[in-house]
Motif scaffolding. Structure first.
Motif, PDB file in Angstrom:
ATOM      1  N   ILE A  95       0.830  -1.210   0.000  1.00  0.00           N
ATOM      2  CA  ILE A  95       0.000   0.000   0.000  1.00  0.00           C
ATOM      3  C   ILE A  95       0.862   1.257   0.000  1.00  0.00           C
ATOM      4  O   ILE A  95       0.627   2.202  -0.772  1.00  0.00           O
ATOM      5  CB  ILE A  95      -0.939  -0.009   1.217  1.00  0.00           C
ATOM      6  N   GLY A  96       1.872   1.282   0.878  1.00  0.00           N
ATOM      7  CA  GLY A  96       2.739   2.466   0.942  1.00  0.00           C
ATOM      8  C   GLY A  96       3.501   2.686  -0.345  1.00  0.00           C
ATOM      9  O   GLY A  96       3.631   3.826  -0.821  1.00  0.00           O
TER      10      GLY A  96
ATOM     11  N   THR B 140       2.564   1.819  -3.279  1.00  0.00           N
ATOM     12  CA  THR B 140       1.646   2.177  -4.371  1.00  0.00           C
ATOM     13  C   THR B 140       1.197   3.628  -4.281  1.00  0.00           C
ATOM     14  O   THR B 140       1.191   4.355  -5.279  1.00  0.00           O
ATOM     15  CB  THR B 140       0.412   1.263  -4.350  1.00  0.00           C
ATOM     16  N   PHE B 141       0.823   4.056  -3.078  1.00  0.00           N
ATOM     17  CA  PHE B 141       0.234   5.392  -2.924  1.00  0.00           C
ATOM     18  C   PHE B 141       1.245   6.454  -2.479  1.00  0.00           C
ATOM     19  O   PHE B 141       1.035   7.643  -2.712  1.00  0.00           O
ATOM     20  CB  PHE B 141      -0.923   5.337  -1.922  1.00  0.00           C
ATOM     21  N   PHE B 142       2.321   6.039  -1.809  1.00  0.00           N
ATOM     22  CA  PHE B 142       3.300   7.024  -1.331  1.00  0.00           C
ATOM     23  C   PHE B 142       4.730   6.549  -1.663  1.00  0.00           C
ATOM     24  O   PHE B 142       5.548   6.346  -0.766  1.00  0.00           O
ATOM     25  CB  PHE B 142       3.165   7.232   0.183  1.00  0.00           C
ATOM     26  N   PRO B 143       5.027   6.327  -2.923  1.00  0.00           N
ATOM     27  CA  PRO B 143       6.345   5.780  -3.289  1.00  0.00           C
ATOM     28  C   PRO B 143       7.482   6.717  -2.904  1.00  0.00           C
ATOM     29  O   PRO B 143       7.404   7.926  -3.097  1.00  0.00           O
ATOM     30  CB  PRO B 143       6.239   5.619  -4.813  1.00  0.00           C
TER      31      PRO B 143
ATOM     32  N   THR C 106       8.619   7.882  -0.133  1.00  0.00           N
ATOM     33  CA  THR C 106       8.376   8.965   0.822  1.00  0.00           C
ATOM     34  C   THR C 106       8.372   8.403   2.235  1.00  0.00           C
ATOM     35  O   THR C 106       8.216   7.195   2.454  1.00  0.00           O
ATOM     36  CB  THR C 106       7.024   9.650   0.557  1.00  0.00           C
TER      37      THR C 106
ATOM     38  N   ARG D 112       6.035   8.886   4.302  1.00  0.00           N
ATOM     39  CA  ARG D 112       4.666   8.462   4.604  1.00  0.00           C
ATOM     40  C   ARG D 112       4.498   6.965   4.341  1.00  0.00           C
ATOM     41  O   ARG D 112       3.736   6.284   5.030  1.00  0.00           O
ATOM     42  CB  ARG D 112       3.663   9.271   3.796  1.00  0.00           C
ATOM     43  N   ALA D 113       5.207   6.447   3.353  1.00  0.00           N
ATOM     44  CA  ALA D 113       5.151   5.011   3.079  1.00  0.00           C
ATOM     45  C   ALA D 113       5.663   4.222   4.286  1.00  0.00           C
ATOM     46  O   ALA D 113       5.105   3.180   4.653  1.00  0.00           O
ATOM     47  CB  ALA D 113       5.974   4.681   1.842  1.00  0.00           C
TER      48      ALA D 113
ATOM     49  N   VAL E 228       2.940   4.058   6.875  1.00  0.00           N
ATOM     50  CA  VAL E 228       1.926   3.050   6.563  1.00  0.00           C
ATOM     51  C   VAL E 228       2.430   1.653   6.903  1.00  0.00           C
ATOM     52  O   VAL E 228       1.709   0.829   7.484  1.00  0.00           O
ATOM     53  CB  VAL E 228       1.522   3.129   5.075  1.00  0.00           C
TER      54      VAL E 228
END
Length: 232
Positions: A195-196, A198-201, A203, A205-206, A209
């Motif tokens: 998920i991290g 995919t949506f926050f590559p 970074t 934030r990944a 997650v």
């Protein structure tokens, strides 16, 4: 013969209980309140006849048993609203969750009791939230989650001990504990990476997650599993 006398003879069709419904003057899809209302009405009618009252109670019990059996098998008409009594009886007959699992898993799954589940949810929810709110703390969150989950899982089910009561560490429960937390922690970590990534590559934030979902997986392991035997 009067309705009560017929009921006492056990006169009923092969399905069980249908003639008793007729003797009570109610439909076969009557709900619990209607059955009890008819029963109380007949009790008032035969109030001075002790034998008839006993027969009435037997007939009423047979009707309730037949109704419960038909509800459990799905043959009771769906338009009938389930009463509180029906629900209570159905819940009594419901199998524990672990009986639906494969035999080798049944000894290791246990639903949380009392405030345990809520406390675990709050604790690991805070650890997951910390990872999401401060991604740079993701590694710290995962380490604390792993240590706490292992400690809780290993000690779950062990009776409280006195301060001077030292118990040796058991190898088998310890190995099972490490296996369970590694599996669910790994699942959470893998899902977090997917998920991290995919949506926050690439970074921070990944990382947050990944840390959060790892904490969730470890919290699940500590909440719904046990490794100790009932007798310690």
């Amino acid at each position: 013969l009067c309705p009560v006398c017929l009921a006492a003879t056990g006169a009923q069709s092969p399905g069980g209980g249908q003639n008793l419904y007729r003797m009570f003057g109610i439909a076969e899809d009557a709900d619990y309140d209607e059955i009890m209302k008819a029963y109380e009405s007949l009790c008032s009618k035969y109030a001075d006849n002790k034998k008839q009252l006993i027969k009435l109670e037997v007939a009423k019990d047979r009707i309730l048993e037949d109704r419960l059996r038909r509800r459990m098998t799905g043959t009771l008409q769906s338009g009938v609203v389930e009463s509180a009594w029906d629900k209570a009886q159905r819940m009594k007959k419901r199998k524990p969750l672990n009986e639906y699992l494969p035999g080798w898993m049944q000894n290791f799954v246990e639903l949380p009791k009392g405030d345990f589940g809520m406390n675990m949810g709050i604790l690991f929810g805070l650890l997951a939230g910390m990872s999401l709110a401060v991604p740079t703390m993701a590694s710290t969150s995962m380490v604390f989650s792993y240590l706490i989950s292992n400690a809780v899982l290993y000690n779950r089910g062990i009776p409280d001990k006195r301060e001077d009561d030292m118990r040796p560490t058991k190898l088998k429960p310890l190995l099972i504990t490490l296996a369970i937390t590694s599996i669910f922690g790994g699942l959470g970590f893998s899902l977090g990476c997917a998920i991290g990534g995919t949506f926050f590559p690439m970074t921070q934030r990944a990382n947050g997650v990944i840390g959060a979902l790892t904490a969730v997986g470890l919290g699940f392991a500590g909440t719904f599993f046990k490794v100790q035997d009932d007798e310690v």
